[in-house]
Design an enzyme around this catalytic site. Structure first.
Site, PDB file in Angstrom:
ATOM      1  N   CYS A 132       0.866  -1.178   0.000  1.00  0.00           N
ATOM      2  CA  CYS A 132       0.000   0.000   0.000  1.00  0.00           C
ATOM      3  C   CYS A 132       0.901   1.226   0.000  1.00  0.00           C
ATOM      4  CB  CYS A 132      -0.863  -0.039   1.265  1.00  0.00           C
ATOM      5  SG  CYS A 132      -1.823   1.454   1.518  1.00  0.00           S
ATOM      6  N   CYS A 139      -0.963   3.836  -6.371  1.00  0.00           N
ATOM      7  CA  CYS A 139      -1.820   3.201  -5.354  1.00  0.00           C
ATOM      8  C   CYS A 139      -2.056   1.792  -5.861  1.00  0.00           C
ATOM      9  CB  CYS A 139      -3.143   3.964  -5.225  1.00  0.00           C
ATOM     10  SG  CYS A 139      -4.434   3.056  -4.311  1.00  0.00           S
TER      11      CYS A 139
HETATM   12  N1  DGL Z   1      -4.078   0.616  -1.836  1.00  0.00           N
HETATM   13  C1  DGL Z   1      -3.658   1.724  -1.065  1.00  0.00           C
HETATM   14  C2  DGL Z   1      -2.452   2.439  -1.677  1.00  0.00           C
HETATM   15  O1  DGL Z   1      -1.662   1.839  -2.368  1.00  0.00           O
HETATM   16  C3  DGL Z   1      -4.662   2.702  -0.506  1.00  0.00           C
HETATM   17  C4  DGL Z   1      -6.108   2.593  -0.803  1.00  0.00           C
HETATM   18  C5  DGL Z   1      -6.965   3.280   0.284  1.00  0.00           C
HETATM   19  O2  DGL Z   1      -7.263   2.611   1.259  1.00  0.00           O
HETATM   20  O3  DGL Z   1      -7.260   4.462   0.125  1.00  0.00           O
HETATM   21  O4  DGL Z   1      -2.253   3.613  -1.460  1.00  0.00           O
END
Ligand code: DGL
Length: 260
Positions: A74, A184
């Site tokens: 993430c 993301c």
């Molecule tokens: N998948 C996460 C990232 O790479 C964040 C998604 C979220 O919960 O806003 O930033």
């Protein structure tokens, strides 16, 4: 020495599966625990302190589960929490993911849009990365309000998704851009819609493969690899209970054989 303990991977939901699929391609002999922290999603609209606290809770839990390494799949949680987590667990490799700005710059792209959550775009670690990697390119952070939630709810194709990207890219069209970086881990699941919006000439980069390669070398360096020839497995966990576990493994089956 071989070490068959699992590698833990976590995200706020299904996004980290785009990293897990690359990790498994590269290290099929490893076992993985995947945690989808759906109860606390979205991370991208929370404060720095909230994301740091949530990430710490997840890392604590995964270490208790016997993880030999933790991959923060993430970008938001990496930006807010990877450094404090490395300080807290110096004996465990903690690997984060960063937007793939360097590959875009190295490929000679002059104007690069980095799509990321609002939280990521406001993190000093993100700004520092952009400045460090930009070279002669112009790198622009683009906060994507609500996009990870759309992916999380399975809305990856269709009119609304296309309209979202039309709105997102419109302000950048007059000056043009050569590359889009998916900053993301949820965004690779809307890669086709992004491709439609930007056309064939714009390159699209994501950090999953680089993160998988980096994880492999960290494990090799620390002597933590499982023995070759093993058939690794994945355990899915979700913070919103049984339902979440089912949703995540269904999503994994449906989506994680995607390739571009
Ligand atoms: N998948 C996460 C990232 O790479 C964040 C998604 C979220 O919960 O806003 O930033």
């Amino acid at each position: 020495m071989e070490d068959s303990r699992p590698i833990a991977v976590f995200d706020s939901g299904v996004g980290g599966l785009s990293v897990l699929v690359r990790l498994r391609e590269l290290m099929p002999e490893e076992d993985f625990i995947y945690l989808g922290d759906r109860k606390n999603a979205p991370y991208g609209s929370k404060t720095h302190e909230e994301v740091r606290r949530i990430a710490e809770k997840n890392v604590d839990m995964l270490v208790l589960h016997g993880a030999k390494a933790v991959v923060i799949a993430c970008n938001t949680a990496t930006a807010a929490a990877v450094e404090p987590m490395r300080k807290k667990y110096p004996q465990i490799p903690i690997i984060g993911i960063e937007p793939a700005v360097k590959p875009a710059v190295d490929a000679g792209c002059g104007r690069i849009l980095v799509l990321a959550t609002p939280r990521t775009v406001s993190e000093p670690r993100f700004t520092a990365l952009m400045e460090r990697r930009a070279g002669n390119s112009s790198v622009i952070g683009v906060p994507c309000e609500g996009l990870s939630q759309m992916v999380e709810s399975g809305e990856c194709e269709g009119k609304e998704t296309d309209e979202y990207f039309e709105r997102l890219f419109t302000p950048f069209r007059s000056d043009g851009f050569d590359a889009v970086v998916l900053g993301c881990t949820h965004y690779p699941f809307v890669r086709s819609a992004i491709r439609r919006a930007v056309g064939e000439k714009v390159a699209i980069f994501d950090g999953a493969e680089g993160t998988a390669r980096h994880t492999k070398s960290c494990l090799e360096y620390a002597g933590l690899r499982a023995s070759a020839g093993r058939q690794g497995k994945v355990i899915f966990l979700a913070t919103d209970g049984e339902e979440g576990v089912r949703t995540i493994s269904d999503f994994y089956r449906k989506r994680c054989d995607y390739h571009e």
